[in-house]
Design an enzyme around this catalytic site. Structure first.
Site, PDB file in Angstrom:
ATOM      1  N   ALA A  59       1.052  -9.167  19.026  1.00  0.00           N
ATOM      2  CA  ALA A  59       2.193  -9.544  18.170  1.00  0.00           C
ATOM      3  C   ALA A  59       3.519  -9.305  18.890  1.00  0.00           C
ATOM      4  O   ALA A  59       4.446 -10.105  18.764  1.00  0.00           O
ATOM      5  CB  ALA A  59       2.151  -8.730  16.878  1.00  0.00           C
ATOM      6  N   HIS A 114       0.805  -1.221   0.000  1.00  0.00           N
ATOM      7  CA  HIS A 114       0.000   0.000   0.000  1.00  0.00           C
ATOM      8  C   HIS A 114       0.842   1.277   0.000  1.00  0.00           C
ATOM      9  O   HIS A 114       0.352   2.355   0.332  1.00  0.00           O
ATOM     10  CB  HIS A 114      -0.973  -0.012   1.188  1.00  0.00           C
ATOM     11  CG  HIS A 114      -2.046  -1.061   1.053  1.00  0.00           C
ATOM     12  ND1 HIS A 114      -2.823  -1.501   2.110  1.00  0.00           N
ATOM     13  CD2 HIS A 114      -2.473  -1.764  -0.031  1.00  0.00           C
ATOM     14  CE1 HIS A 114      -3.669  -2.427   1.671  1.00  0.00           C
ATOM     15  NE2 HIS A 114      -3.475  -2.612   0.386  1.00  0.00           N
ATOM     16  N   THR A 139      -3.634  -8.253  11.110  1.00  0.00           N
ATOM     17  CA  THR A 139      -4.458  -7.724  10.003  1.00  0.00           C
ATOM     18  C   THR A 139      -5.857  -8.315  10.081  1.00  0.00           C
ATOM     19  O   THR A 139      -6.020  -9.490  10.419  1.00  0.00           O
ATOM     20  CB  THR A 139      -3.831  -8.011   8.621  1.00  0.00           C
ATOM     21  OG1 THR A 139      -4.756  -7.555   7.603  1.00  0.00           O
ATOM     22  CG2 THR A 139      -3.514  -9.481   8.398  1.00  0.00           C
TER      23      THR A 139
END
Ligand code: OAD
Length: 246
Positions: free
Chosen positions: A231, A118, A188
């Protein structure tokens, strides 16, 4: 933390590892995610800020929003998750990061092979002549700048809604997905396509796919293993285990 034998076995034998990451990996660095309770899309409408039309209608408003986000990411530092991924490079022939994030934190952490699907918020380009600029070259935070070369409007080098992903970057990411032995899907919601095809590509090419997220996602039913938690805590745990099995 205990990990299933099947996962440890996959790690032990893997040559190539892919990390597919999203905004959640940078949450512990203080960068807001997009969806969820405190996500950016709660307070801002994407079509008013993250489309070419929005920029052409009101360049300064869109520019100001990106300058605001640049302010956040410049204060942020790579966290334990970004740094663990860099450490993985010591144990495998190839470690590839395919990220949807524009925050530059994988590069700043020191990852060697990063595909930014992106774009990158620290880059801009001229809408008219295409010349690329570092974001730091324009320090007026309120007005969208004009290209010093041709006078065209300069925009952030990120992918907006309705725009194609950079074809060469997507191609490299797909190749890496086809070749990896283990694929981590980290932080995500896995709902924005075509980026979200990457973990499916890895799975259908035979990789062992591990999701790391604080909650279930659209991808969870397809993962070989889901590790629930932050994470920045889970990836360092996996790294510790890796040191035992490799
Ligand atoms: P989202 O905001 O959609 O999802 C963030 C995910 O991270 C969620 O699944 C959270 O549960 C998870 N999460 C949050 N904190 C976490 C933590 N500490 N550890 C692990 N997981 C955590 O962000 P993305 O999936 O990256 O596109 O969004 C995809 C795209 O949508 C973005 O690249 C952006 C946006 O519109 C463009 O700008 C083109």
């Amino acid at each position: 933390m205990e990990f299933p034998a099947e996962f440890l076995n996959a790690l032990k034998n893997a040559e190539s590892v892919l990390f597919f990451t999203g905004a959640g990996i940078s949450a512990e660095s203080g960068v807001p995610t997009f969806r969820g309770k405190e996500g950016l899309w709660k307070n801002y409408r994407p079509e008013e800020l993250a489309t070419l039309n929005a920029f052409l209608e009101n360049p300064d408003r869109v520019w100001e929003w990106y300058e605001f986000r640049r302010g956040i990411v410049r204060k942020a530092k790579p966290n334990a998750a970004h740094l663990a991924i860099v450490e993985f490079e010591k144990y495998f022939r190839e470690v590839v990061v395919v990220t949807q994030n524009v925050d530059d934190l994988h590069n700043r952490a020191g990852s060697r092979e990063v595909y930014e699907l992106h774009g990158n918020i620290e880059k801009n380009f001229c809408l008219r002549c295409g010349k690329r600029y570092d974001a730091k070259e324009f320090n007026d935070s309120e007005h969208a700048p004009h290209c010093p070369g041709c006078g065209g409007l300069v925009r952030p080098a990120v992918v907006w809604f309705g725009e194609a992903l950079p074809a060469d970057v997507m191609k490299s990411a797909e190749e890496a997905a086809k070749q990896c032995d283990v694929c981590f899907v980290v932080g995500t919601s896995a709902v924005v396509y075509p980026a979200a095809y990457i973990p499916f590509k890895a799975k259908s090419s035979g990789a062992f796919v591990v999701e790391v997220n604080i909650q279930p996602t659209e991808f969870t039913p397809y993962a070989n293993l889901s590790l629930t938690g932050k994470a920045g805590e889970i990836l360092p745990e996996v790294l510790r285990k890796l040191k035992e099995v490799r």
